[in-house]
Motif scaffolding. Structure first.
Motif, PDB file in Angstrom:
ATOM      1  N   SER A   1      11.758  10.548 -36.879  1.00 21.31           N
ATOM      2  CA  SER A   1      11.414  11.660 -35.986  1.00 21.31           C
ATOM      3  C   SER A   1      11.904  11.343 -34.581  1.00 21.31           C
ATOM      4  O   SER A   1      12.324  10.220 -34.289  1.00 21.31           O
ATOM      5  CB  SER A   1       9.898  11.878 -35.972  1.00 21.31           C
TER       6      SER A   1
ATOM      7  N   ASN B   1       2.506   3.187 -35.345  1.00 18.91           N
ATOM      8  CA  ASN B   1       2.778   3.723 -36.686  1.00 18.91           C
ATOM      9  C   ASN B   1       2.038   2.916 -37.738  1.00 18.91           C
ATOM     10  O   ASN B   1       1.528   3.451 -38.713  1.00 18.91           O
ATOM     11  CB  ASN B   1       4.288   3.695 -36.947  1.00 18.91           C
TER      12      ASN B   1
ATOM     13  N   TRP C   1      12.490   4.232 -26.102  1.00 20.23           N
ATOM     14  CA  TRP C   1      12.221   3.918 -27.496  1.00 20.23           C
ATOM     15  C   TRP C   1      13.493   3.380 -28.106  1.00 20.23           C
ATOM     16  O   TRP C   1      14.589   3.602 -27.597  1.00 20.23           O
ATOM     17  CB  TRP C   1      11.709   5.145 -28.265  1.00 20.23           C
TER      18      TRP C   1
ATOM     19  N   HIS D   1       7.574   9.362 -39.526  1.00 15.69           N
ATOM     20  CA  HIS D   1       7.548   8.956 -38.124  1.00 15.69           C
ATOM     21  C   HIS D   1       8.838   8.243 -37.733  1.00 15.69           C
ATOM     22  O   HIS D   1       9.388   8.468 -36.656  1.00 15.69           O
ATOM     23  CB  HIS D   1       6.342   8.050 -37.894  1.00 15.69           C
TER      24      HIS D   1
ATOM     25  N   PRO E   1      10.877  11.663 -30.317  1.00 14.90           N
ATOM     26  CA  PRO E   1       9.651  11.711 -29.521  1.00 14.90           C
ATOM     27  C   PRO E   1       9.214  13.126 -29.134  1.00 14.90           C
ATOM     28  O   PRO E   1       8.008  13.404 -29.111  1.00 14.90           O
ATOM     29  CB  PRO E   1      10.000  10.880 -28.286  1.00 14.90           C
TER      30      PRO E   1
ATOM     31  N   ASN F   1       9.126  15.685 -30.729  1.00 14.23           N
ATOM     32  CA  ASN F   1       8.415  16.363 -31.819  1.00 14.23           C
ATOM     33  C   ASN F   1       7.203  15.589 -32.322  1.00 14.23           C
ATOM     34  O   ASN F   1       6.467  16.086 -33.182  1.00 14.23           O
ATOM     35  CB  ASN F   1       9.361  16.584 -33.007  1.00 14.23           C
ATOM     36  N   GLN F   2       7.025  14.362 -31.853  1.00 18.29           N
ATOM     37  CA  GLN F   2       6.027  13.504 -32.485  1.00 18.29           C
ATOM     38  C   GLN F   2       4.594  13.933 -32.194  1.00 18.29           C
ATOM     39  O   GLN F   2       3.713  13.781 -33.057  1.00 18.29           O
ATOM     40  CB  GLN F   2       6.247  12.049 -32.049  1.00 18.29           C
TER      41      GLN F   2
ATOM     42  N   PHE G   1       2.158  14.340 -35.387  1.00 21.44           N
ATOM     43  CA  PHE G   1       1.319  13.210 -35.788  1.00 21.44           C
ATOM     44  C   PHE G   1      -0.041  13.133 -35.096  1.00 21.44           C
ATOM     45  O   PHE G   1      -0.901  12.379 -35.522  1.00 21.44           O
ATOM     46  CB  PHE G   1       2.074  11.893 -35.563  1.00 21.44           C
TER      47      PHE G   1
ATOM     48  N   HIS H   1      12.274   3.682 -35.979  1.00 24.66           N
ATOM     49  CA  HIS H   1      11.956   4.050 -34.594  1.00 24.66           C
ATOM     50  C   HIS H   1      10.790   3.185 -34.137  1.00 24.66           C
ATOM     51  O   HIS H   1       9.880   2.899 -34.902  1.00 24.66           O
ATOM     52  CB  HIS H   1      11.550   5.525 -34.536  1.00 24.66           C
TER      53      HIS H   1
ATOM     54  N   ALA I   1       0.549   9.432 -29.999  1.00 21.73           N
ATOM     55  CA  ALA I   1       1.411  10.055 -31.005  1.00 21.73           C
ATOM     56  C   ALA I   1       2.855  10.159 -30.510  1.00 21.73           C
ATOM     57  O   ALA I   1       3.790  10.105 -31.313  1.00 21.73           O
ATOM     58  CB  ALA I   1       0.887  11.428 -31.379  1.00 21.73           C
ATOM     59  N   THR I   2       3.040  10.347 -29.223  1.00 17.17           N
ATOM     60  CA  THR I   2       4.397  10.331 -28.664  1.00 17.17           C
ATOM     61  C   THR I   2       4.766   8.876 -28.429  1.00 17.17           C
ATOM     62  O   THR I   2       4.351   8.253 -27.462  1.00 17.17           O
ATOM     63  CB  THR I   2       4.454  11.142 -27.358  1.00 17.17           C
ATOM     64  N   ASP I   3       5.523   8.335 -29.363  1.00 17.26           N
ATOM     65  CA  ASP I   3       5.687   6.885 -29.456  1.00 17.26           C
ATOM     66  C   ASP I   3       6.851   6.417 -28.589  1.00 17.26           C
ATOM     67  O   ASP I   3       7.954   6.174 -29.076  1.00 17.26           O
ATOM     68  CB  ASP I   3       5.899   6.502 -30.919  1.00 17.26           C
TER      69      ASP I   3
END
Lengths: 213, 227
Positions: A72, A56, B220, A69, A74, A76-77, A81, A49, A132-134
């Motif tokens: 996972s 990360n 993403w 990560h 987004p 839930n991130q 994290f 991801h 954290a929400t990547d």
């Protein structure tokens, strides 16, 4: 051509459907041609991801966290994290405090340059909550730029020439003016890695990146 | 790879043995690093100021260090560009790319039949395909104005990665941070790129916003291996 039994069955079903539903030979031939294409069947499970660059890599606590990560989603991130990212950010500041002969308590993250733009202190918790929400935000109707203090927009995309490492360093270590830890006054250089884009990496026409070396 | 080949060889072994990770997403975590599904980097931008198109570039694999998978797209690896339109961090539209027999096939953008960690190829929504390039870029553009590319390209990422690892672990003897100028670890490296330029009208309206309140797609990328 490699065929498998599932596809044979599917072709059979499709042909019988066409025969039942339609007497037009052209249609049948077109459908037959489509089925002669590649086999895309199967279930595919996520293994990597990426949204924003380097997150990360820099803020992931360890190998296990980085693996987690990558598999996972987004939504839930943030919960998964954020806390670890904040601890990592403070630990990096502590490491420099100690290396500079200070105590860990002497050097903390300072609300960054976004504080002035947004009108509130971007604390370590707020910054790491965002990171954290990547996801990479991309504006369809505005100039696209990762972040550049000289441009009135930001967080609207990532161009090939955007210096995302310097931007990340400025947001993590640059403090309110973006120049904290700028290598002067006995402090380390933590707001640029001192490298820029190599000119022949990019082109002005699609696909916008240069031929391989 | 220029004068640093030897150093890279040593580093490659070290990286694989000890789990040193390279940005932007290059070999970032133990399970995916160095595999054919390893995401190296991701870009998304307007091709020219004011354009109504968005360009997505996904870089897979990299030869920045020796010992990594590089040079061939894996037919068991499905690449997805996930696009959240309304800001709830769940994909509303997906664009997929997967190679078959020397061509890269694209699907979408379409609402996926399932969100989350597992996917199927969206065979009911073909977008187009393009021959996988060698050194010279081969591109295709559809009547809807969607352009495709897949093949090896220069790795456009730039970062003094070796100094970064030292910066992460300062000591009283070495606490000066980065060097200016630094040395671009990625100069001379190549990557396997997938590029698509697509009209925003095909993706949809962005109603989610970024931190400064501008409407944005939240995007993403993922790689997904056939089970």
């Amino acid at each position: 051509m490699k065929l498998n039994s599932i596809k044979h069955i599917f072709v059979g079903l499709l042909l019988s459907f066409v025969v039942v539903s339609c007497n037009n030979d052209d249609d049948m031939m077109m459908d037959d041609d489509m089925m002669a294409g590649p086999d895309f069947s199967g279930t595919f499970a996520q293994v990597d991801h990426m949204g924003r660059p380097g997150i990360n890599t820099v803020l992931g606590a360890d190998g296990d966290a980085k693996d987690a990560h990558n598999i996972s989603i987004p939504a839930n991130q943030g919960a998964a994290f954020q806390m670890a990212y904040q601890e990592r950010l403070e630990a990096l500041h502590d490491a420099y405090a100690i290396a500079l002969g200070l105590t860990a308590e002497d050097v903390d993250y300072e609300p960054n340059i976004l504080s002035g733009i947004l009108g509130f202190d971007v604390t370590a918790e707020i910054l790491t909550s965002v990171l954290a929400t990547d996801v990479l935000e991309v504006a369809p109707d505005a100039q696209t730029v990762y972040f550049d203090g000289s441009v009135p927009v930001g967080f609207t995309g990532r161009k090939l020439q955007d210096d995302v490492i310097d931007i990340s360093l400025i947001l993590l270590f640059g403090g309110r003016d973006g120049a904290r830890f700028n290598g002067e006054g006995g402090l380390p250089q933590l707001v640029t890695d001192g490298v820029g884009l190599t000119a022949d990496n990019i082109t002005t026409t699609f696909p916008y990146i240069g031929s391989p070396e | 790879m220029k004068k640093t080949t030897k150093f890279f060889t040593g580093f490659g072994l070290l990286a694989l043995a000890t789990g040193i990770f390279v940005a932007a997403d290059h070999i970032d975590a133990p399970a995916s690093m160095g595999t054919t599904a390893d995401i190296a980097d991701y870009f998304a931008f307007e091709p020219t100021m004011g354009s109504d198109n968005t360009v997505f570039i996904v870089d897979l694999q990299s030869n920045v260090v020796d010992g990594l998978a590089y040079g061939t797209f894996d037919e068991d690896v499905l690449t997805e560009i996930n696009i959240d339109l309304d800001g709830d961090l769940t994909e509303d539209m997906v664009i997929q790319a997967i190679p078959r027999n020397g061509r890269m096939y694209f699907f979408g953008p379409v609402t996926p039949n399932q969100t989350g960690l597992n996917s199927q190829v969206l065979v009911d929504s073909p977008l187009g395909d393009v021959e996988i390039s060698a050194t010279s870029a081969i591109t295709e553009t559809t009547s809807e104005g969607v352009s495709f590319f897949a093949g090896p390209r220069q790795d456009p990422f730039f970062f003094d990665f070796f100094r970064f690892n030292e910066v992460l672990a300062p000591s009283p003897m070495d606490n000066s941070g980065f060097n200016v100028p630094g040395e671009d670890t990625f100069d001379g490296a190549n990557t396997m790129s997938i590029a698509i330029e697509i009209p925003n009208s095909m993706i949809g309206e962005a109603t989610g916003t970024n931190v400064i309140g501008l409407p944005v797609y939240k995007t993403w990328i993922t790689t997904n291996r056939k089970q």
